[in-house]
Write a protein that holds these residues in place. Structure first.
Motif, PDB file in Angstrom:
ATOM      1  N   GLY A   1       0.779  -1.139  -0.084  1.00  0.00           N
ATOM      2  CA  GLY A   1      -0.001   0.113  -0.045  1.00  0.00           C
ATOM      3  C   GLY A   1       0.825   1.301   0.137  1.00  0.00           C
ATOM      4  O   GLY A   1       0.605   2.204  -0.784  1.00  0.00           O
ATOM      5  N   TYR A   2       1.858   1.124   0.814  1.00  0.00           N
ATOM      6  CA  TYR A   2       2.858   2.274   0.917  1.00  0.00           C
ATOM      7  C   TYR A   2       3.556   2.720  -0.416  1.00  0.00           C
ATOM      8  O   TYR A   2       3.811   3.503  -0.788  1.00  0.00           O
ATOM      9  CB  TYR A   2       3.793   2.417   2.080  1.00  0.00           C
ATOM     10  N   LEU A   3       3.980   1.322  -0.922  1.00  0.00           N
ATOM     11  CA  LEU A   3       4.719   1.500  -1.943  1.00  0.00           C
ATOM     12  C   LEU A   3       3.730   1.992  -3.422  1.00  0.00           C
ATOM     13  O   LEU A   3       3.989   2.773  -4.191  1.00  0.00           O
ATOM     14  CB  LEU A   3       5.068  -0.173  -2.535  1.00  0.00           C
ATOM     15  N   ASP A   4       2.386   1.603  -3.287  1.00  0.00           N
ATOM     16  CA  ASP A   4       1.546   2.205  -4.241  1.00  0.00           C
ATOM     17  C   ASP A   4       1.400   3.742  -4.197  1.00  0.00           C
ATOM     18  O   ASP A   4       1.323   4.514  -5.330  1.00  0.00           O
ATOM     19  CB  ASP A   4       0.317   1.578  -4.262  1.00  0.00           C
ATOM     20  N   THR A   5       1.436   4.270  -2.892  1.00  0.00           N
ATOM     21  CA  THR A   5       1.304   5.754  -2.594  1.00  0.00           C
ATOM     22  C   THR A   5       2.476   6.331  -3.229  1.00  0.00           C
ATOM     23  O   THR A   5       2.545   7.585  -3.724  1.00  0.00           O
ATOM     24  CB  THR A   5       1.262   5.692  -1.023  1.00  0.00           C
ATOM     25  N   THR A   6       3.630   5.650  -2.871  1.00  0.00           N
ATOM     26  CA  THR A   6       5.080   6.418  -3.536  1.00  0.00           C
ATOM     27  C   THR A   6       4.782   6.191  -4.765  1.00  0.00           C
ATOM     28  O   THR A   6       5.505   7.369  -5.374  1.00  0.00           O
ATOM     29  CB  THR A   6       6.065   5.538  -2.877  1.00  0.00           C
ATOM     30  N   THR A   7       4.509   5.227  -5.550  1.00  0.00           N
ATOM     31  CA  THR A   7       4.432   5.277  -7.109  1.00  0.00           C
ATOM     32  C   THR A   7       3.440   6.492  -7.494  1.00  0.00           C
ATOM     33  O   THR A   7       4.072   7.005  -8.214  1.00  0.00           O
ATOM     34  CB  THR A   7       3.965   3.959  -7.491  1.00  0.00           C
ATOM     35  N   PHE A   8       2.232   6.486  -7.099  1.00  0.00           N
ATOM     36  CA  PHE A   8       1.577   7.561  -7.822  1.00  0.00           C
ATOM     37  C   PHE A   8       1.860   8.897  -7.351  1.00  0.00           C
ATOM     38  O   PHE A   8       1.935   9.959  -8.155  1.00  0.00           O
ATOM     39  CB  PHE A   8       0.189   7.456  -7.552  1.00  0.00           C
ATOM     40  N   ALA A   9       2.574   9.043  -6.201  1.00  0.00           N
ATOM     41  CA  ALA A   9       2.886  10.514  -5.783  1.00  0.00           C
ATOM     42  C   ALA A   9       4.131  10.763  -6.710  1.00  0.00           C
ATOM     43  O   ALA A   9       4.339  11.949  -6.995  1.00  0.00           O
ATOM     44  CB  ALA A   9       3.428  10.350  -4.270  1.00  0.00           C
ATOM     45  N   LEU A  10       5.125   9.708  -6.722  1.00  0.00           N
ATOM     46  CA  LEU A  10       6.211  10.286  -7.790  1.00  0.00           C
ATOM     47  C   LEU A  10       5.716  10.615  -9.319  1.00  0.00           C
ATOM     48  O   LEU A  10       6.110  11.400 -10.008  1.00  0.00           O
ATOM     49  CB  LEU A  10       7.277   8.993  -7.836  1.00  0.00           C
ATOM     50  N   LYS A  11       4.673   9.832  -9.658  1.00  0.00           N
ATOM     51  CA  LYS A  11       4.324  10.002 -11.162  1.00  0.00           C
ATOM     52  C   LYS A  11       3.533  11.619 -11.144  1.00  0.00           C
ATOM     53  O   LYS A  11       3.721  11.950 -11.944  1.00  0.00           O
ATOM     54  CB  LYS A  11       3.072   9.033 -11.299  1.00  0.00           C
ATOM     55  N   GLU A  12       2.979  11.715 -10.071  1.00  0.00           N
ATOM     56  CA  GLU A  12       2.055  13.173 -10.041  1.00  0.00           C
ATOM     57  C   GLU A  12       3.311  14.118  -9.920  1.00  0.00           C
ATOM     58  O   GLU A  12       3.118  15.204 -10.662  1.00  0.00           O
ATOM     59  CB  GLU A  12       1.454  13.175  -8.634  1.00  0.00           C
ATOM     60  N   TRP A  13       4.550  14.041  -9.310  1.00  0.00           N
ATOM     61  CA  TRP A  13       5.589  15.223  -8.985  1.00  0.00           C
ATOM     62  C   TRP A  13       6.166  15.180 -10.526  1.00  0.00           C
ATOM     63  O   TRP A  13       6.285  16.234 -11.017  1.00  0.00           O
ATOM     64  CB  TRP A  13       6.447  14.641  -8.034  1.00  0.00           C
ATOM     65  N   VAL A  14       6.342  13.830 -10.962  1.00  0.00           N
ATOM     66  CA  VAL A  14       6.919  14.073 -12.375  1.00  0.00           C
ATOM     67  C   VAL A  14       5.885  14.717 -13.463  1.00  0.00           C
ATOM     68  O   VAL A  14       6.428  15.659 -14.386  1.00  0.00           O
ATOM     69  CB  VAL A  14       7.341  12.756 -12.985  1.00  0.00           C
ATOM     70  N   GLY A  15       4.743  14.412 -13.354  1.00  0.00           N
ATOM     71  CA  GLY A  15       3.787  14.995 -14.331  1.00  0.00           C
ATOM     72  C   GLY A  15       3.696  16.409 -14.062  1.00  0.00           C
ATOM     73  O   GLY A  15       3.699  17.345 -15.085  1.00  0.00           O
ATOM     74  N   TYR A  16       3.676  16.895 -12.942  1.00  0.00           N
ATOM     75  CA  TYR A  16       3.703  18.445 -12.809  1.00  0.00           C
ATOM     76  C   TYR A  16       5.061  19.091 -13.420  1.00  0.00           C
ATOM     77  O   TYR A  16       4.436  20.246 -14.214  1.00  0.00           O
ATOM     78  CB  TYR A  16       3.743  18.534 -10.971  1.00  0.00           C
ATOM     79  N   PHE A  17       6.003  18.830 -13.182  1.00  0.00           N
ATOM     80  CA  PHE A  17       7.177  19.305 -13.768  1.00  0.00           C
ATOM     81  C   PHE A  17       7.269  19.206 -15.138  1.00  0.00           C
ATOM     82  O   PHE A  17       7.666  20.221 -16.060  1.00  0.00           O
ATOM     83  CB  PHE A  17       8.390  18.840 -12.920  1.00  0.00           C
ATOM     84  N   VAL A  18       6.715  18.032 -15.724  1.00  0.00           N
ATOM     85  CA  VAL A  18       6.614  17.776 -17.106  1.00  0.00           C
ATOM     86  C   VAL A  18       5.568  18.858 -17.630  1.00  0.00           C
ATOM     87  O   VAL A  18       5.895  19.592 -18.816  1.00  0.00           O
ATOM     88  CB  VAL A  18       6.416  16.381 -17.645  1.00  0.00           C
ATOM     89  N   TYR A  19       4.641  19.127 -17.166  1.00  0.00           N
ATOM     90  CA  TYR A  19       3.702  19.959 -17.611  1.00  0.00           C
ATOM     91  C   TYR A  19       3.999  21.357 -17.603  1.00  0.00           C
ATOM     92  O   TYR A  19       3.652  22.212 -18.548  1.00  0.00           O
ATOM     93  CB  TYR A  19       2.106  19.694 -16.800  1.00  0.00           C
ATOM     94  N   ARG A  20       4.908  21.600 -16.403  1.00  0.00           N
ATOM     95  CA  ARG A  20       5.280  23.037 -16.380  1.00  0.00           C
ATOM     96  C   ARG A  20       6.313  23.203 -17.853  1.00  0.00           C
ATOM     97  O   ARG A  20       6.202  24.191 -18.307  1.00  0.00           O
ATOM     98  CB  ARG A  20       6.153  23.172 -15.181  1.00  0.00           C
ATOM     99  N   ALA A  21       6.984  22.157 -18.010  1.00  0.00           N
ATOM    100  CA  ALA A  21       7.875  22.309 -19.216  1.00  0.00           C
ATOM    101  C   ALA A  21       7.385  22.611 -20.370  1.00  0.00           C
ATOM    102  O   ALA A  21       7.909  23.234 -21.428  1.00  0.00           O
ATOM    103  CB  ALA A  21       8.890  21.014 -19.180  1.00  0.00           C
ATOM    104  N   LYS A  22       6.290  21.831 -20.597  1.00  0.00           N
ATOM    105  CA  LYS A  22       5.598  21.715 -21.743  1.00  0.00           C
ATOM    106  C   LYS A  22       4.440  23.001 -21.903  1.00  0.00           C
ATOM    107  O   LYS A  22       3.790  23.379 -22.776  1.00  0.00           O
ATOM    108  CB  LYS A  22       4.653  20.494 -22.056  1.00  0.00           C
ATOM    109  N   SER A  23       4.636  23.888 -20.972  1.00  0.00           N
ATOM    110  CA  SER A  23       3.700  25.041 -20.715  1.00  0.00           C
ATOM    111  C   SER A  23       2.119  24.717 -20.796  1.00  0.00           C
ATOM    112  O   SER A  23       1.365  25.490 -21.310  1.00  0.00           O
ATOM    113  CB  SER A  23       3.994  26.013 -21.790  1.00  0.00           C
ATOM    114  N   TYR A  24       1.904  23.394 -20.223  1.00  0.00           N
ATOM    115  CA  TYR A  24       0.514  23.152 -19.906  1.00  0.00           C
ATOM    116  C   TYR A  24      -0.443  23.839 -19.042  1.00  0.00           C
ATOM    117  O   TYR A  24      -1.451  23.757 -18.598  1.00  0.00           O
ATOM    118  CB  TYR A  24       0.163  21.551 -19.793  1.00  0.00           C
ATOM    119  N   LEU A  25       0.788  24.361 -17.968  1.00  0.00           N
ATOM    120  CA  LEU A  25       0.016  24.873 -16.838  1.00  0.00           C
ATOM    121  C   LEU A  25       0.933  26.048 -16.379  1.00  0.00           C
ATOM    122  O   LEU A  25       2.025  26.536 -17.158  1.00  0.00           O
ATOM    123  CB  LEU A  25       0.036  24.124 -15.629  1.00  0.00           C
TER     124      LEU A  25
END
Length: 258
Positions: free
Chosen positions: A234-258
């Motif tokens: 369960g904690y591994l799953d939380t770590t996984t989606f949290a990392l995905k969300e952080w990466v997604g946030y910075f990628v979206y910033r780089a792409k000027s999506y936000l």
């Protein structure tokens, strides 16, 4: 005696879980490996997995995403023309096709329905097609419709957007509908850990959305619960989606999506 049984049931069942058993086996193997270099590399791999499946790392990652979006009660929520609900809570590849199967993010849709019944919003706009790479036969918005109706939302008050594949496209496609329907105010409903990226995408589309975060995943670390100290999937799953969300946030910033 019942208290002793309860304690033993909690402690001993840990040894039935794959991750704790895995780490016990790793600990045993560390003493069997002769090569110092091999032992060190093996230790690093095990330690990496241990950190990833610990409550402390998982909570640090997810609470960093949620901290700027404190919970709001239904009573405190502002009124708006429409609640925009982001998909991500209905399993589109479930073996059960007769009904929508909800995932851990079910609060997104249930809280939108609560806002609707409380008179906070007049309509619910569900945005989400299929985010799967090789399968888009079932669109999440289509599956959500029957659930919304069954839980008391009038069919005339339901708006579906089933083309979008990710958060950026959620915002783009929703903006088209909002302009067409001429809605003046809107509440964005999504998981608290996802709100940072989602709100940025909608604001980039010049939509001044009011925010209603839900589905909080951070833990009460000072509770002293025994389970917090045991590595788990369960904690591994939380770590996984949290990392995905952080990466997604910075990628979206780089792409000027936000």
């Amino acid at each position: 005696m019942d208290s002793l049984f309860f304690i033993l049931s909690k402690v001993l069942t840990i040894f039935l879980y794959p991750l704790p058993v895995f780490f016990l086996l790793c600990f045993f193997l560390l003493f069997r490996i002769k090569s110092g270099k091999t032992k060190f590399l093996f230790f690093l791999l095990c330690f990496f997995l241990y950190l990833s499946s610990s409550s402390f790392v998982a909570n640090a990652l997810v609470s960093g995403l949620e901290k700027d979006f404190p919970p709001i009660s239904i009573e405190e929520a502002p009124k708006a023309d429409v609640a925009i609900v982001l998909g991500g809570m209905i399993q589109t590849i479930s073996s059960v096709k007769a009904r929508p199967e909800l995932t851990d993010s079910a609060d997104r849709i249930t809280d939108a329905i609560r806002l609707y019944h409380a008179g906070k919003v007049k309509k619910i706009l569900f945005t989400g097609g299929s985010g799967l790479l090789l399968s888009d036969e079932f669109r999440e918005a289509n599956l959500a419709k029957s659930l919304l109706i069954d839980l008391g939302v009038k069919e005339t008050d339901i708006i579906l957007e089933n083309k979008s594949r990710n958060t950026y496209e959620n915002a783009v496609e929703t903006n088209k509908i909002i302009q067409e329907k001429k809605f003046q105010s809107y509440i964005l409903v999504t998981s608290a850990f996802h709100m940072k990226r989602a709100a940025g995408c909608f604001q980039k589309q010049n939509l001044e959305v009011k925010l209603f975060p839900t589905d909080y995943r951070s833990f009460q670390m000072d509770s002293g619960a025994f389970e917090l100290y045991v590595p788990s999937a369960g904690y591994l799953d939380t770590t996984t989606f949290a990392l995905k969300e952080w990466v997604g946030y910075f990628v979206y910033r780089a792409k000027s999506y936000l």
